[in-house]
Write an enzyme that holds these catalytic residues in place. Structure first.
Site, PDB file in Angstrom:
ATOM      1  N   ASP A  64      51.383  41.249  48.843  1.00  0.00           N
ATOM      2  CA  ASP A  64      51.720  42.864  49.500  1.00  0.00           C
ATOM      3  C   ASP A  64      50.858  43.107  50.655  1.00  0.00           C
ATOM      4  OD1 ASP A  64      49.177  42.774  48.461  1.00  0.00           O
ATOM      5  OD2 ASP A  64      49.657  44.274  46.950  1.00  0.00           O
ATOM      6  N   ASN A 115      45.518  51.518  37.304  1.00  0.00           N
ATOM      7  CA  ASN A 115      46.698  52.250  36.690  1.00  0.00           C
ATOM      8  C   ASN A 115      47.514  51.256  36.346  1.00  0.00           C
ATOM      9  OD1 ASN A 115      47.641  51.141  39.399  1.00  0.00           O
ATOM     10  ND2 ASN A 115      48.407  52.942  39.959  1.00  0.00           N
ATOM     11  N   HIS A 119      48.920  48.548  37.936  1.00  0.00           N
ATOM     12  CA  HIS A 119      49.622  47.909  39.025  1.00  0.00           C
ATOM     13  C   HIS A 119      49.456  46.297  39.072  1.00  0.00           C
ATOM     14  CE1 HIS A 119      47.428  49.087  42.661  1.00  0.00           C
ATOM     15  NE2 HIS A 119      46.897  48.164  42.431  1.00  0.00           N
ATOM     16  N   GLU A 145      53.711  50.284  41.384  1.00  0.00           N
ATOM     17  CA  GLU A 145      52.997  51.448  40.756  1.00  0.00           C
ATOM     18  C   GLU A 145      53.858  51.777  39.695  1.00  0.00           C
ATOM     19  OE1 GLU A 145      50.025  51.760  41.947  1.00  0.00           O
ATOM     20  OE2 GLU A 145      49.892  52.644  43.888  1.00  0.00           O
TER      21      GLU A 145
HETATM   22  P1  PGA Z   1      40.444  45.358  42.988  1.00  0.00           P
HETATM   23  O1  PGA Z   1      42.097  45.869  43.234  1.00  0.00           O
HETATM   24  O2  PGA Z   1      40.388  43.866  42.783  1.00  0.00           O
HETATM   25  O3  PGA Z   1      39.892  45.931  44.288  1.00  0.00           O
HETATM   26  O4  PGA Z   1      40.077  46.229  41.795  1.00  0.00           O
HETATM   27  C1  PGA Z   1      42.827  45.204  41.968  1.00  0.00           C
HETATM   28  C2  PGA Z   1      44.460  45.635  42.424  1.00  0.00           C
HETATM   29  O5  PGA Z   1      44.561  46.849  42.812  1.00  0.00           O
HETATM   30  O6  PGA Z   1      45.216  44.936  42.193  1.00  0.00           O
END
Ligand code: PGA
Length: 240
Positions: free
Chosen positions: A67, A136, A138, A143
């Protein structure tokens, strides 16, 4: 899903790097699906060390990232292109023209998503896809929602993701509100998937993912559809 529980972040990073290295050794011309975020940084450090020690070779490797924020310039230090250059590509013997990240500056983001989906299809299925998991639930920037997209698409970031990612920006208002992301189907096309999670903040998302149900309020739960997924996590992410 197979779960590997590690004592801490360091052990998680070493374990994940070893899994990726084994895939690269089995096929030095393979496609790696890569992720950004704070979670895989330690894994990338280990992969750099292994490359410098001559254990793994990136010269034949192609990479596809999950992404990118939208809009964002590739030289913005918060772009995922910049992150990948800084945390991996600048330090290993990879051909950067074989590293793909969605185009955060595209004039037509929908067309850019279609083009990215085509690129991912043309390079061939990732031998392994590395994932982090959002608080969350994702994966990539898929999302939680009532319906999830199958292919690469433009998405609005949720309030929770904007807040979680604000730590990397000067202020919450600076976090882009949109992103281009592989869809769930794009991700599931990988031959093997590892998903990394550390810290208690990920516990709820990890629990929902491991509950064995397909729940669109936890996009990571869609990984239950794949037959070769390894969860590499620490005790806090697993047990809270
Ligand atoms: P993070 O993000 O590794 O910074 O916790 C994980 C994600 O959002 O996939």
């Amino acid at each position: 899903m197979k779960v590997i529980v590690c004592k801490n972040y360091e052990e998680m990073s070493v374990t994940a790097a070893q899994i990726v290295a084994d895939v690269m050794k089995a096929d030095p011309a393979c496609v790696l699906g890569l992720a950004t975020g704070s979670t895989p940084v330690g894994m990338y450090k280990k992969l750099i060390e292994m490359n410098k020690a001559g254990e793994i070779d990136f010269s034949g490797i192609t990479t596809v990232n999950l992404d990118e924020y939208y809009p964002i310039a590739p030289d913005n230090d918060q772009s995922y292109r910049y992150f990948m250059n800084e945390n991996l590509f600048n330090h290993v013997n990879i051909d950067k023209s074989r590293t793909f990240v969605p185009n955060g500056m595209a004039a037509d983001p929908v067309a850019a998503c279609e083009a990215y989906e085509e690129t991912v299809a043309n390079v061939g299925a990732a031998a392994i896809q590395v994932l982090g998991i959002g608080q969350n639930g994702h994966i990539g920037f898929n999302e939680p929602d009532t319906a999830l997209e199958v292919r690469t698409h433009v998405t609005d970031l949720t309030e929770s993701t904007i807040k979680a990612n604000a730590r990397f920006f000067a202020s919450e208002a600076d976090v882009p509100t949109k992103a281009l992301t592989m869809g769930i189907g794009t991700i599931l096309n990988a031959k093997k998937i590892i998903i990394l999670a550390n810290g208690a903040a990920k516990h709820e998302a990890v629990s929902k993912m491991l509950a064995g149900k397909l729940d669109t309020s936890c996009p990571a739960s869609m990984l239950n559809l794949h037959s070769d997924v390894i969860v590499v996590c620490d005790e806090a992410a697993l047990n809270g």
